[in-house]
Motif scaffolding. Sequence first.
Motif: not given
Length: 317
Positions: A265-270, A123-126, A76-82
Motif C-alpha cells: 500500500c505504499h507505491v508512489v504515484f503522481d 499502471g506500473m511495470n513490476g 488500475c491495470w496489471d502491466m504484464g505477468a512479471y
Amino acid sequence: MNTMEKLDTVSGKETERPKLLLIDGMAVLFRAFFATSVYGRYMRNAEGIPTNAVQGFLGHALSAQSMFRPTHIAVCWDMGAYTFRNDLYEGYKANRPEPPEEMKPQFDMGRESAYLLGWKSFGMNGVEADDLIGSLITRWKDEADILVVTGDRDLLQLLAPGVQIAFMKKGHTVFDIYTDERFREEYGFEPGQFVDLKAFMGDSSDGYPGVKGIGPKTATGLILEYGSVEGVLQHLDDLKPAVRKKITEQLDMLHLSRELAEIDCHVVFDADMDELEVPEYGPDTARALEAEGYPTAAKRLMNLFPVSGEQEEWPFG
C-alpha cells in the motif's frame, strides 16, 4: 455507496465527501472475456480483432458508475505477468495458463478504451493492480469514500471505514458488496488479518502453498485464537502436536506466503484527486467508441447516460 460528510473548515457547513470508484481493470477484462468466449461470442472490429473483453469491461465499468454514482473514477491495470513477487517466489502465479490468443490483443485495447471514456488509468511495470489500488486507498481513504470493483478476494484486506469492495456477480449489474462490518461478522476478525489467514491457507490461484495440511477451518481458528502469524508462533507450545509439526516444518514458506499475500500500500504515484473527476460524456464519446469498433459499449453509454437537452443528440439513431 454510503455517503459520509465532512465539515468545511472555511464555511463551517457540512459538505459531501468525494466518492471514488476504483476499477480493477484486468480482473474485469478477464471476467468479461470468459463470460462471452465460452459461447464463442468474441465480437470483432473491422480488422477482425476480438473485442468481447473490452466491450464487457466497458459495460461493467459504466454500469458500476451508473449504479454507484461516484464523483471520481480510476482504473488500475496489471502491466504484464512479471512483478516483484516473482522475485520473491519463482512459483508465484506460475500455474496460470497463457491467455487465449483472442484475449492477448485486448489488453492494450482495454487500457485505450478507458482513455476514450476520459478515465484516469494507473499502471506500473513490476507492480500489480492490487498494489496500486491499495496505495490509492491509503492515500485517499481519509478524504473520500472509496468503492472497488473487482473479482479478486485478496482485496478484502483493504476494507476499512469508508472503503467497500464490490465483487462482480451475475451480468453487469449484480455486485456482492463487502464493508468492514460485514467482513468482521463473517470472519470474526479484522480485514487486515486476512493476510495472516492466507499465509496459513495459501492461494492455489496465485500458486503459493501456505502451510500444507492446514485448511480454511484450522487457519481461521488460529487467527481467531492468536490474531496473526507472529501470535501463533509465540504460542507454538499451545498448539496440537500435528498442527505444530506442520508449521515448524514449513516455517519459511509460512513467512514467504504472508509476504506474497500482503498488498503493498505504499507505491508512489503522481496524481491529484481532481485528475480523477468523473468526465462529461457526450456524442463525441459515443462516436469515439463506435469508431474503435465498440458499438455495444457505445449503446450502453447512451442508455445509461442520456444526453441533456442542451447537448447535441446521441448519434446512431
